[in-house]
Write an enzyme that holds these catalytic residues in place. Structure first.
Site, PDB file in Angstrom:
ATOM      1  N   GLU A 382       0.781  -1.138   0.099  1.00  0.00           N
ATOM      2  CA  GLU A 382      -0.096  -0.060  -0.074  1.00  0.00           C
ATOM      3  C   GLU A 382       1.037   1.325  -0.029  1.00  0.00           C
ATOM      4  O   GLU A 382       0.421   2.039  -0.763  1.00  0.00           O
ATOM      5  CB  GLU A 382      -0.903  -0.026   1.247  1.00  0.00           C
ATOM      6  CG  GLU A 382      -1.929  -1.230   1.200  1.00  0.00           C
ATOM      7  CD  GLU A 382      -3.093  -1.127  -0.191  1.00  0.00           C
ATOM      8  OE1 GLU A 382      -2.942  -0.159  -0.766  1.00  0.00           O
ATOM      9  OE2 GLU A 382      -3.308  -2.185  -0.479  1.00  0.00           O
ATOM     10  N   ASP A 465     -12.808  -4.512 -12.583  1.00  0.00           N
ATOM     11  CA  ASP A 465     -11.655  -4.298 -11.696  1.00  0.00           C
ATOM     12  C   ASP A 465     -10.849  -3.465 -12.590  1.00  0.00           C
ATOM     13  O   ASP A 465      -9.629  -3.490 -12.488  1.00  0.00           O
ATOM     14  CB  ASP A 465     -10.917  -5.925 -11.573  1.00  0.00           C
ATOM     15  CG  ASP A 465      -9.901  -5.714 -10.476  1.00  0.00           C
ATOM     16  OD1 ASP A 465      -9.709  -4.627  -9.951  1.00  0.00           O
ATOM     17  OD2 ASP A 465      -8.773  -6.327 -10.725  1.00  0.00           O
TER      18      ASP A 465
END
Length: 815
Positions: A382, A465
């Site tokens: 992340e 997606d």
């Protein structure tokens, strides 16, 4: 507000006077590598005979990118790396409006430009005055997002942002910016990928959670692009290893105990408790009385906060110690983590996600699929998105989005190897996934439903997606694995390979330089190959074992040729498919070059003529003849003809587009081209594409038209891997004669009557008018070439007319 820069404020890049001798020197020095759209992705100069100094950067951009008077390049920043390179970065503007994802960088050493790289847009005749204001466009954006609550609706969150930013005017409410961006969502081949004037908004939704840049067509209100800021792990799952045991972790002390804060790394690392809620503002500190955090392994998963805090420190240390990068933005940015986050408090279910929201780290506790998502490679993944946003800023859709996800996985593996080498480096999420052995496998992507070969098994070609960003990232993941440890085998497209690994440390340095120096927001896999080879060349020298390994690792995953040209030419199956889906009205009826001389009727959209061939000599002048067949009306057709001169299995290299132009004639068309002396000797592919859409490329399906493939055998070439020329073939503005076949409407705007002219003055068989909501306006018809619009409300409408063969669209405005 409209951010439209005055011309005087920009670095204007128009025609500049310079000597013919200097131009010839620059042309000799330049080696161009072209993107799929025919624009230069990388221009490389010989260091021993530099074509430009850094002070001549303006001239370099004009000459090498062939910029027009409407194009401006605004200098954004200058960076210097540890190798002594100076990188001057520019953003593209068109008539004073920023072109999203279009940027170029000059790479100089000791004052001489050694290369330049990036992505630019070719824009012509685009209207730059919006038909709607930002407030109207925002309504379209919010209707698209469809959230029940937004961050700016929450007074507590608004106050918290002002405090966090130390700015009393800070707000989450989106402020519109007028930009030009490619239309990425419209499936119509005539509109998809087309530069569009749009309003850009940063929309942060609180329920359900999402944050993205939403781009709204400034004329129609159509959503043309969604670029996610929050990269949801749970879309296909991006999680990491289980908790890392007892570790040393810096904290801070204050009255009442110790907090999960530390101030020695950049501007600090802080970890907070959202208390199973969705508010950052009301989050509180974790506090321990004796700084011995051993009592947190409880049913509330409070020990997850320790993983997040220690993980953030480990990630910071990796970037600082390995890549000399000071936090994700290279300026010491504070890293804030929020655990026990839940987007639907009180439902008894934990939040099965973790994400970087553009400012902070957010972690859920998991529920059915996951354990708490706070392990080391989740942190690294992340925060890797944050690094990307500060460097390449890869758009989060399609191939650029797959690269974005893939680089975050690379950093997850690299940080884990750096800090916890006893863990399963090449598996992603193997310990916290309760359902599958792992979410992704970098060593065997197929095992978890990802492709290990470009457009091979498991390659996702749909729109879900964000265009398969969590699936197609497997190609980059596997490239990095092969580059690191090596591999021998045969990939999905039948190419045998053998790669000697260079180790994860060297591979990571190459990956980081590729992402931080060369990639741009719109880069695709082809660009990643070109730029990683250049990055390896910078770090280890041309012809080094590292450059060879990088090149061969890309070949192993189906992108480009192997190093050295020792691999046999690609087989027919290597080339991408290209096909028209409708040949009812037009087709290719002639291709003639040397001993290739084929006349035909329609061939179901594609003809494999590779059994037919001709021979040419490198450096020779050639003439190719071709023509279109029509059922009746002669529509405008766009011709693109390619030759794979370096035999790397694609048509995207410099000079491989030998014809590009349009014609509305059925007559035979002739075009001249010269075979480069640098072409590779041997048998290669000639591809002829005829389509009614100008944006059609060498790959993929399109609506009306046809593709034909033939073989060419080249002799006398110098067998270079890349074709070093400065002009991309016979790029004609117009081939043949005749008027473009489009639907004409006037006056536009109209008040009472709208005059309509169909292509070739053909008949009007069917008429449809819809408003911006897609609602059909009843009772519309064309009589005597006119449409009565007097009863329509003021606004923008779409007119659709069929002449019995094709359907044509045109927007009009009712005043």
């Amino acid at each position: 507000m409209i951010k439209k820069y005055p011309v005087a404020a920009l670095l204007l890049l128009g025609a500049l006077p310079y000597s013919a001798a200097y131009a010839q020197q620059a042309a000799r020095a330049a080696q161009k590598f072209m993107a799929e759209d025919g624009t230069p992705a990388l221009v490389r100069f010989r260091p021993e005979t530099p074509a430009y100094t850094l002070s001549q950067g303006r001239q370099a951009l004009v000459e090498q990118l062939q910029l027009k008077a409407e194009d401006q390049m605004l200098h954004s920043r200058t960076e210097t790396d540890g190798m002594g390179f100076v990188h001057e970065k520019y953003n593209q503007y068109y008539k004073g409006i920023k072109v999203e994802h279009a940027a170029y960088t000059l790479h100089a050493k000791q004052g001489n430009v050694e290369s330049m790289s990036g992505q630019i847009e070719r824009i012509e005749g685009l209207k730059t005055s919006p038909a709607m204001d930002a407030a109207t466009a925002l309504r379209y954006a919010l209707a698209f997002v469809g959230a029940t609550q937004y961050m700016w609706d929450d007074a507590v969150e608004e106050a918290g942002l002002k405090q966090m930013e130390n700015d009393p005017t800070a707000t989450y409410r989106p402020q519109g910016e007028l930009v030009i961006v490619r239309n990425d969502r419209n499936p119509n081949p005539g509109l998809h990928g087309k530069p569009t004037l749009a309003w850009k908004f940063n929309v942060y939704a609180k329920a359900p959670i999402s944050r993205a840049y939403i781009y709204v067509d400034a004329e129609t209100g159509e959503i043309v692009l969604q670029d996610a800021i929050i990269k949801h792990v749970a879309a296909t799952g991006t999680v990491a290893t289980k908790y890392s045991g007892t570790q040393s972790s810096a904290t801070s002390t204050t009255t009442g105990g110790y907090y999960l804060r530390e101030a020695t790394r950049g501007l600090g690392i802080e970890t907070y408790n959202c208390k199973k809620g969705s508010s950052y503002t009301t989050a509180v500190d974790f506090v321990d009385a004796d700084n011995n955090w051993t009592e947190y392994a409880n049913t509330n998963f409070d020990n997850a906060a320790l993983d997040a805090h220690w993980g953030a420190q480990a990630v910071y240390d990796y970037w600082k110690n390995v890549h000399a990068r000071n936090s994700y933005n290279n300026a010491g940015a504070k890293i804030r983590s929020y655990v026990h986050f839940d987007d639907t408090p009180g439902d008894g279910k934990g939040y099965e996600n973790a994400y970087w929201n553009g400012s902070v780290m957010t972690y859920g506790d998991g529920y059915t699929r996951f354990d708490p998502l706070t392990s080391l490679d989740v942190c690294a993944h992340e925060i890797g998105h944050a690094v990307c946003s500060s460097t390449a800023n890869l758009t989060y859709s399609n191939e650029s989005g797959a690269l974005n996800e893939g680089f975050s996985d690379i950093w997850g593996a690299a940080v884990e190897y750096y800090k916890a080498p006893n863990k399963a480096t090449w598996l992603i999420g193997e310990d916290i996934d309760k359902v599958r052995p792992a979410l992704r496998s970098m060593s065997d992507p197929n095992a978890e439903g990802q492709p290990d070969t470009y457009k091979g098994t498991n390659w996702y070609a749909g729109t879900g997606d964000n265009g398969g960003v969590h699936t197609n990232s497997g190609v980059l993941n596997h490239w990095f694995y092969i580059l690191s440890v090596g591999k021998t085998g045969t990939n999905d497209i039948g190419s045998s390979f053998s790669v000697t690994g260079i180790g994860i440390d060297a591979a990571a340095k190459i990956a980081y330089r590729t992402e931080s120096v060369y990639l741009t927001s719109s880069s695709n896999y082809a660009a990643a190959r070109t730029y990683s080879i250049q990055a390896a060349t910078d770090l280890y020298g041309a012809g080094s074992t590292q450059v060879t390994a990088v090149t061969n690792a890309w070949y192993a995953v189906g992108v480009g040729a192997a190093a050295g040209g020792t691999t046999p030419p690609p087989t027919t199956s290597t080339y991408c498919t290209s096909k028209g889906t409708n040949v009812s009205y037009e087709w290719i009826d002639l291709v003639s070059l040397g001993s290739i001389n084929r006349t035909s009727s329609k061939d179901a959209g594609y003809y494999n003529g590779t059994a037919l061939g001709t021979s040419v000599t490198a450096g020779s002048a050639q003439t190719i003849n071709f023509s279109a067949g029509f059922a009746s009306t002669a529509y405008t057709e766009y011709w693109k003809i390619f030759i794979d001169y370096n035999q790397d299995g694609d048509f995207i290299d410099s000079g491989e587009t030998i014809v590009s132009g349009s014609s509305s004639s059925a007559a035979t068309i002739s075009a001249n081209f010269t075979v480069p002396t640098t072409a590779k000797s041997g048998k290669t592919r000639l591809r002829v594409v005829m389509s009614d859409v100008s944006a059609t490329s060498s790959c993929g399906s399109y609506s009306y038209g046809e593709t034909e493939d033939y073989s060419i055998t080249i002799s006398g070439g110098t067998a270079l891997q890349e074709v070093a020329v400065t002009k991309s073939g016979n790029e004609l503005d117009l081939i043949g004669s005749g008027r473009a076949q489009v639907l004409d409407v006037y006056p536009n705007p109209a008040t009472d009557m709208l005059r309509v002219t169909t292509p070739g003055n053909g008949p009007v068989v069917a008429v449809s008018v819809t408003d911006l909501q897609g609602i059909k306006v009843l009772g519309t018809q064309v009589k005597g070439g006119q449409l009565n619009v007097s009863t329509l409300a003021k606004g923008i409408y779409m007119l659709e007319i069929s002449d019995g063969q094709k359907v044509f669209h045109q927007r009009f405005v009712k005043d």
